[in-house]
Design an enzyme around this catalytic site. Sequence first.
Site, PDB file in Angstrom:
ATOM      1  N   PRO A   1      23.976 -29.098   8.313  1.00 41.98           N
ATOM      2  CA  PRO A   1      24.698 -28.560   9.474  1.00 41.98           C
ATOM      3  C   PRO A   1      25.375 -27.245   9.084  1.00 41.98           C
ATOM      4  CG  PRO A   1      25.305 -30.856   9.047  1.00 41.98           C
ATOM      5  CD  PRO A   1      24.518 -30.396   7.873  1.00 41.98           C
TER       6      PRO A   1
ATOM      7  N   ARG B   1       6.172 -18.733  10.230  1.00 42.06           N
ATOM      8  CA  ARG B   1       4.954 -18.658   9.412  1.00 42.06           C
ATOM      9  C   ARG B   1       3.961 -19.689   9.935  1.00 42.06           C
ATOM     10  NH1 ARG B   1       6.419 -14.438   7.892  1.00 42.06           N
ATOM     11  NH2 ARG B   1       6.733 -13.687   5.759  1.00 42.06           N
TER      12      ARG B   1
ATOM     13  N   VAL C   1      10.963 -10.301   4.996  1.00 40.24           N
ATOM     14  CA  VAL C   1      12.061 -11.211   4.663  1.00 40.24           C
ATOM     15  C   VAL C   1      11.489 -12.496   4.065  1.00 40.24           C
ATOM     16  CG1 VAL C   1      12.281 -12.277   6.966  1.00 40.24           C
ATOM     17  CG2 VAL C   1      14.252 -12.165   5.477  1.00 40.24           C
ATOM     18  N   GLY C   2      10.297 -12.890   4.521  1.00 38.27           N
ATOM     19  CA  GLY C   2       9.657 -14.080   3.963  1.00 38.27           C
ATOM     20  C   GLY C   2       9.027 -13.740   2.618  1.00 38.27           C
TER      21      GLY C   2
ATOM     22  N   ASP D   1       3.222 -16.305  17.066  1.00 42.52           N
ATOM     23  CA  ASP D   1       3.094 -14.956  16.513  1.00 42.52           C
ATOM     24  C   ASP D   1       2.462 -15.038  15.127  1.00 42.52           C
ATOM     25  OD1 ASP D   1       3.507 -12.116  16.464  1.00 42.52           O
ATOM     26  OD2 ASP D   1       5.196 -12.442  15.098  1.00 42.52           O
TER      27      ASP D   1
ATOM     28  N   ARG E   1      19.704 -16.516  10.168  1.00 42.85           N
ATOM     29  CA  ARG E   1      19.997 -15.288  10.934  1.00 42.85           C
ATOM     30  C   ARG E   1      19.146 -15.186  12.205  1.00 42.85           C
ATOM     31  NH1 ARG E   1      20.801 -12.609   5.680  1.00 42.85           N
ATOM     32  NH2 ARG E   1      18.629 -13.171   5.383  1.00 42.85           N
TER      33      ARG E   1
ATOM     34  N   HIS F   1       1.063 -11.425  14.710  1.00 44.50           N
ATOM     35  CA  HIS F   1       2.155 -11.277  13.732  1.00 44.50           C
ATOM     36  C   HIS F   1       2.865  -9.924  13.870  1.00 44.50           C
ATOM     37  CE1 HIS F   1       3.718 -12.841   9.612  1.00 44.50           C
ATOM     38  NE2 HIS F   1       4.656 -12.181  10.272  1.00 44.50           N
ATOM     39  N   ILE F   2       3.504  -9.755  15.034  1.00 45.48           N
ATOM     40  CA  ILE F   2       4.220  -8.495  15.299  1.00 45.48           C
ATOM     41  C   ILE F   2       5.705  -8.747  15.537  1.00 45.48           C
ATOM     42  CG2 ILE F   2       2.272  -7.117  16.146  1.00 45.48           C
ATOM     43  CD1 ILE F   2       3.201  -7.957  19.027  1.00 45.48           C
TER      44      ILE F   2
HETATM   45  O1  LIG Z   1       7.040 -11.970   8.884  1.00 39.94           O
HETATM   46  C1  LIG Z   1       7.696 -11.038   8.518  1.00 39.94           C
HETATM   47  C2  LIG Z   1       8.571 -11.048   7.402  1.00 39.94           C
HETATM   48  O2  LIG Z   1       8.663 -12.046   6.675  1.00 39.94           O
HETATM   49  O3  LIG Z   1       9.214 -10.018   7.174  1.00 39.94           O
END
Ligand SMILES: O=CC(=O)O
Length: 331
Positions: free
Chosen positions: A188, A248, A84-85, A272, A164, A296-297
Amino acid sequence: MASLQRQRLLVTRTLPQASQARLDKGLEGVDVVQWKEDCAIPRAEFLKMAKGADGILCLLTDKIDAELLDAAGPQLKVVSTMSVGFDHVHVPELTSRNVALGITPGVLTEATADTTVLLVLASARRLREGMSAVINGEWGTWSPTWLLGSQLTDKTVGIVGLGRIGVAVAKRLKVFGVQKFLYQGTRPKKESEEEVGGAIEFADMDRLLRESDVICVCCALTDKTKNMFDYNAFSKMKKSVVFVNTARGGIVEQDGLIRALREGKLGSVGLDVTVPEPLPKDSELLSFPNCLVLPHIGSGTLETRTAMSEIAIDNVLKGMKGERLPFPHDA
Ligand SMILES: O=CC(=O)O
């Protein structure tokens, strides 16, 4: 009759089983080239294999910049990252070349929120110290005063980034009896506040740092959030704070974190994500008993990783056809 030209898809790692099987079965009109070693594709190899690709399915470990796009060539239509990042992707370079960017939002929200809660509880209840004591034979008789942690009941939790994942974290933590949530972000967000329900307020950063018993970092890494948590920020936090980052590593200025830990300014820390990843074994960060580091899990469940890789394939295939991606980065 003109024959349809086959397209070339570069995939930078072996995917979870179901998605790998989908690739192995063959994709109509597409030749797949794939880095199948169980490590990040070395840069030189990436530059070589990208040549002539119409689509690239990559991971957050693969830097996508001008050099890579040049190496790929002008036929490249889409980059689809199984994450997603997308801070590893130079978006303006893609935009200027008309290359689409796909990401995998939504499907990793629950798993990442679970990991965040896991780190909050594990850090607050001093899991690392307790486990070490058992393993090292330091577990003495039951004691009313040994290894006391803290609990969430009636506490204030600060959420940095009420997207999210931030919302999913707040909803989970609420059931532990949290009294109030403070949050930070670009603006906001009334809809997100309503989704969390109960006592939740947009607060300026200073207030969030000073008043929160627990702080969860759930925002994206951008130019604005880079190094947002520096020594100065840590110095404003409560001495008992539980600080958790599942977003991150780059959002935390790590030397400042290490200094704050060294000076005993922080209750407990759960991470993480770090800089770099993997974190070297001799990093000072690993020397603090009150700092728990995971590799990072956050999204690391079979269900979630499979959903992510399926979306990544769907994105890249649509992009290679020149069609709108199901999950573009800017939706
Ligand atoms: O860190 C995990 C992602 O960005 O999907």
